[in-house]
Write a protein that holds these residues in place. Structure first.
Motif, short mmCIF file in Angstrom:
data_model
loop_
_atom_site.label_atom_id
_atom_site.label_comp_id
_atom_site.label_asym_id
_atom_site.label_seq_id
_atom_site.Cartn_x
_atom_site.Cartn_y
_atom_site.Cartn_z
N ARG A 181 2.94 -3.63 2.46
CA ARG A 181 2.64 -3.36 3.65
C ARG A 181 1.87 -2.21 4.07
NH1 ARG A 181 8.14 -5.55 6.77
NH2 ARG A 181 8.48 -7.54 5.93
N ALA A 182 2.05 -1.35 3.30
CA ALA A 182 1.27 0.01 3.45
C ALA A 182 -0.32 0.01 3.49
CB ALA A 182 1.79 0.93 2.58
N ASP A 183 -1.13 0.77 4.08
CA ASP A 183 -2.51 0.63 3.95
C ASP A 183 -2.61 1.91 2.88
OD1 ASP A 183 -3.42 -0.50 6.51
OD2 ASP A 183 -2.00 0.89 7.32
N LEU A 184 -1.93 2.49 2.43
CA LEU A 184 -2.35 3.71 1.44
C LEU A 184 -0.85 4.17 0.73
CD1 LEU A 184 -4.40 5.49 -0.23
CD2 LEU A 184 -3.79 7.40 1.67
N VAL A 185 -0.81 4.22 -0.48
CA VAL A 185 0.47 4.66 -1.17
C VAL A 185 -0.06 5.81 -2.12
CG1 VAL A 185 2.11 3.91 -3.09
CG2 VAL A 185 1.23 2.34 -1.37
N GLY A 186 1.08 6.75 -2.09
CA GLY A 186 1.05 7.83 -3.08
C GLY A 186 2.17 8.03 -3.88
#
Length: 250
Positions: A181-186
């Motif tokens: 669901r995230a727009d960006l993952v770190g």
């Protein structure tokens, strides 16, 4: 008899201080600043979108995380609180406000006290107790959710001018759903079996999956399902004095 001539009489000389109609005084003379087409490349600047500089990429260029957006933006960081704290501190430095939702507020107290000089730039809240933040283009907000490996559903969600960063100390049963669901993952250093799980969720190539289990402290793989980049975050002198050196574990 006077002889006719085709010469045009010279215009009367003006005083250097005499104003020109509509243009004012004649200014100092300088050489014209001109570039050839081949010289335009020399004007290039290593900048990206507006946002928070979270470190440098593999080429040494600034890596900018665009947290201030007119649309909802969700970030998941599988890593240490140190990196999330640096991001929070630098968000305040760019004019944003930060609301921290955490069950370990003692970890964030010193940071909030250092940032809150004259105004409440960083506020601390118990899990599930974050009030509405009233974000706007003039007062953007970053909500940091430090709620463990299984964070409950948040009362305050991402919205225009309000981004949410969910910090996970390590992958858990809900991590895949949060990443999807995230727009960006770190992702920072994780165990080999956890790297396989993350690689499957984020569609990472095998070389990145293998690299995740040996990343140095301060290095984060920021990725979506279509792009990825490694970023090294190093503290400034004030950040090092407040937070210490980069570390994966808290």
């Amino acid at each position: 008899m006077a002889r006719l001539t085709n010469r045009v009489p010279a215009a009367p000389r003006r005083s250097a201080a005499a104003p020109r109609a509509g243009f004012g005084l004649i200014g100092p003379r300088r050489e014209r600043h001109e570039l050839t087409a081949d010289q335009f490349e020399d004007l290039a600047l290593p900048v990206g979108d507006d946002g928070v500089v979270v470190g440098t990429d593999a080429q040494g260029a600034p890596a900018v995380l665009g947290l201030v957006r007119p649309v909802p933006f969700d970030v998941v960081l599988v890593g240490g609180a140190w990196t999330a704290q640096v991001i929070a501190l630098r968000t305040v430095g760019t004019g944003g406000r930060v609301a921290v939702e955490s069950g370990r507020q003692q970890l964030w107290t010193a940071l909030a006290q250092a940032a809150n000089t004259g105004q409440q730039s960083i506020t601390l809240h118990d899990v599930g107790r974050v009030p509405p933040q009233g974000p706007s283009v003039h007062s953007p907000v970053l909500v940091v959710r430090d709620c463990g490996v299984r964070p409950p559903l948040g009362r305050v969600r991402s919205a225009p001018w309000q981004s949410v960063l969910t910090l996970l100390p390590y992958p858990g049963p809900t991590t895949a759903r949060l990443m999807e669901r995230a727009d960006l993952v770190g992702v920072q250093r994780v165990a080999p079996e956890e790297a396989v799980q993350i690689g499957r969720t984020m569609n990472l190539p095998q070389e990145d999956v293998e690299a995740l289990s040996s990343l140095p402290d301060g290095v984060t793989l920021w990725c979506t399902r279509t792009s990825r980049t490694y970023v090294t975050t190093g503290p400034t002198d004030p950040e090092a004095g407040l937070l210490g050196a980069a570390r994966r574990m808290d």
